[in-house]
Design an enzyme around this catalytic site. Structure first.
Site, mmCIF file in Angstrom:
data_model
loop_
_atom_site.group_PDB
_atom_site.id
_atom_site.type_symbol
_atom_site.label_atom_id
_atom_site.label_comp_id
_atom_site.label_asym_id
_atom_site.label_seq_id
_atom_site.Cartn_x
_atom_site.Cartn_y
_atom_site.Cartn_z
ATOM 1 N N PRO A 9 0.726 -1.193 -0.096
ATOM 2 C CA PRO A 9 0.085 0.028 0.073
ATOM 3 C C PRO A 9 0.903 1.434 0.164
ATOM 4 O O PRO A 9 1.816 1.218 0.606
ATOM 5 C CB PRO A 9 -0.821 -0.205 1.090
ATOM 6 C CG PRO A 9 -0.174 -1.239 2.098
ATOM 7 C CD PRO A 9 0.435 -2.107 1.116
ATOM 8 N N ASN A 10 0.351 2.194 -0.683
ATOM 9 C CA ASN A 10 0.910 3.700 -0.711
ATOM 10 C C ASN A 10 2.093 3.838 -1.748
ATOM 11 O O ASN A 10 2.556 4.814 -1.884
ATOM 12 C CB ASN A 10 1.102 4.178 0.388
ATOM 13 C CG ASN A 10 0.092 4.445 1.269
ATOM 14 O OD1 ASN A 10 -1.122 4.848 0.837
ATOM 15 N ND2 ASN A 10 -0.179 3.764 2.617
ATOM 16 N N ARG A 17 5.080 10.899 -2.452
ATOM 17 C CA ARG A 17 4.879 10.757 -1.174
ATOM 18 C C ARG A 17 6.080 10.844 -0.457
ATOM 19 O O ARG A 17 7.255 10.243 -0.405
ATOM 20 C CB ARG A 17 4.527 9.126 -1.038
ATOM 21 C CG ARG A 17 4.377 8.618 0.174
ATOM 22 C CD ARG A 17 4.262 7.025 0.466
ATOM 23 N NE ARG A 17 4.232 6.607 1.605
ATOM 24 C CZ ARG A 17 4.439 5.422 1.992
ATOM 25 N NH1 ARG A 17 4.885 4.557 1.020
ATOM 26 N NH2 ARG A 17 4.335 5.140 3.125
ATOM 27 N N ASN A 82 8.083 -5.581 -1.380
ATOM 28 C CA ASN A 82 8.048 -4.655 -0.351
ATOM 29 C C ASN A 82 6.530 -4.445 0.450
ATOM 30 O O ASN A 82 5.662 -3.984 -0.451
ATOM 31 C CB ASN A 82 8.160 -3.119 -1.020
ATOM 32 C CG ASN A 82 8.387 -2.144 0.261
ATOM 33 O OD1 ASN A 82 7.915 -2.037 1.186
ATOM 34 N ND2 ASN A 82 9.105 -0.923 -0.402
ATOM 35 N N ALA A 85 3.321 -0.719 4.618
ATOM 36 C CA ALA A 85 2.972 -0.778 6.128
ATOM 37 C C ALA A 85 2.471 -2.092 6.606
ATOM 38 O O ALA A 85 2.465 -2.396 7.727
ATOM 39 C CB ALA A 85 1.717 0.258 6.250
ATOM 40 N N GLU A 106 12.261 -9.891 1.439
ATOM 41 C CA GLU A 106 11.406 -8.294 1.980
ATOM 42 C C GLU A 106 12.550 -7.226 1.565
ATOM 43 O O GLU A 106 13.797 -7.214 1.713
ATOM 44 C CB GLU A 106 11.242 -8.781 3.330
ATOM 45 C CG GLU A 106 10.855 -7.344 4.088
ATOM 46 C CD GLU A 106 10.702 -7.620 5.495
ATOM 47 O OE1 GLU A 106 10.820 -8.566 6.036
ATOM 48 O OE2 GLU A 106 10.576 -6.301 6.281
ATOM 49 N N HIS A 108 12.827 -2.828 1.578
ATOM 50 C CA HIS A 108 12.220 -1.488 2.031
ATOM 51 C C HIS A 108 13.333 -0.340 1.442
ATOM 52 O O HIS A 108 14.411 -0.599 1.589
ATOM 53 C CB HIS A 108 12.054 -1.282 3.725
ATOM 54 C CG HIS A 108 11.331 -2.399 4.264
ATOM 55 N ND1 HIS A 108 9.867 -2.360 3.985
ATOM 56 C CD2 HIS A 108 11.692 -3.529 4.737
ATOM 57 C CE1 HIS A 108 9.489 -3.579 4.659
ATOM 58 N NE2 HIS A 108 10.396 -4.281 5.045
ATOM 59 N N ARG A 115 13.743 4.490 12.114
ATOM 60 C CA ARG A 115 12.560 5.303 11.930
ATOM 61 C C ARG A 115 11.666 5.272 13.530
ATOM 62 O O ARG A 115 12.340 4.841 14.371
ATOM 63 C CB ARG A 115 11.845 5.307 10.820
ATOM 64 C CG ARG A 115 12.554 5.274 9.595
ATOM 65 C CD ARG A 115 11.728 5.176 8.251
ATOM 66 N NE ARG A 115 10.594 5.846 8.371
ATOM 67 C CZ ARG A 115 9.707 5.803 7.489
ATOM 68 N NH1 ARG A 115 9.777 4.788 6.720
ATOM 69 N NH2 ARG A 115 8.606 6.774 7.312
HETATM 70 C C1 DQA Z 1 8.412 1.020 3.451
HETATM 71 C C2 DQA Z 1 8.439 1.233 5.100
HETATM 72 C C3 DQA Z 1 7.259 1.061 5.727
HETATM 73 O O1 DQA Z 1 7.240 1.317 7.178
HETATM 74 C C4 DQA Z 1 6.213 2.042 5.196
HETATM 75 O O2 DQA Z 1 4.867 1.860 5.969
HETATM 76 C C5 DQA Z 1 6.038 2.024 3.645
HETATM 77 C C6 DQA Z 1 7.396 1.760 2.972
HETATM 78 C C7 DQA Z 1 9.551 1.359 2.693
HETATM 79 O O3 DQA Z 1 9.683 1.137 1.617
HETATM 80 O O4 DQA Z 1 10.523 2.108 3.342
HETATM 81 O O5 DQA Z 1 4.926 2.461 3.109
HETATM 82 O O6 DQA Z 1 8.275 -0.265 3.522
#
Ligand code: DQA
Length: 156
Positions: A9-10, A17, A82, A85, A106, A108, A115
């Site tokens: 998501p996002n 963003r 990825n 959240a 995995e 990121h 963070r």
């Molecule tokens: C993320 C890190 C996550 O904590 C966050 O919610 C994301 C992006 C990253 O790629 O750094 O949406 O997965």
């Protein structure tokens, strides 16, 4: 080999963003850069991998991602994922990964360990073969290179 690059998501908002956290590259730009990296660098440095066929999918919906993961073994040899959240709380996605034999890596963009406190927990990490984080697009490249090597080593 067939590899799925899966985005949670996002991540469709990349580029707009929180660019100070996630950079200015769009999701489309990230996918294209990863495709070029696979074709121009990985295939040359790892001839045993043969042709690296990359597919991409992004969803903001947990159930759609569960459905996608359940279908992974029919179409792909490995997944770069990825979970965004969902990383921090989705037992449904963790269980989906556990339910399939396909290896997941995995990834990121940001360093989730540097963070907020809640980002330090990944419920996905121990059902994946590795985790790469904190290096923006290079995290994806390293994850893909690791997965390709792993698949070659395991003759998948
Ligand atoms: C993320 C890190 C996550 O904590 C966050 O919610 C994301 C992006 C990253 O790629 O750094 O949406 O997965």
């Amino acid at each position: 080999m067939r590899i799925l690059v899966l985005h949670g998501p996002n991540l469709n908002l990349l580029g707009r963003r929180e660019p100070e956290v996630y950079g200015t590259m769009t999701l489309d730009g990230l996918n294209r850069a990863l495709g070029a990296f696979a074709a121009e660098e990985l295939e040359a440095s790892c001839p045993a991998a043969g042709h690296i066929d990359l597919s991409f999918f992004q969803s903001n919906h947990e159930g759609q991602l569960v459905d996608c993961i359940q279908n992974v073994p029919r179409h792909y040899d490995g997944v770069v994922y990825n979970p965004a959240a969902h990383t921090h709380y989705s037992i449904a996605l963790r269980d989906a990964i556990s339910a399939v034999p396909t290896p997941f890596v995995e990834v990121h963009l940001s360093d989730i360990d540097a963070r907020e406190e809640f980002r330090k927990t990944s419920v996905i990490a121990d059902v994946c073969i590795a985790q790469f984080k904190g290096e923006g697009a290079a995290s994806y490249q390293k994850a893909l290179a690791f997965l390709v090597d792993w698949l070659v080593d395991h003759e998948r």
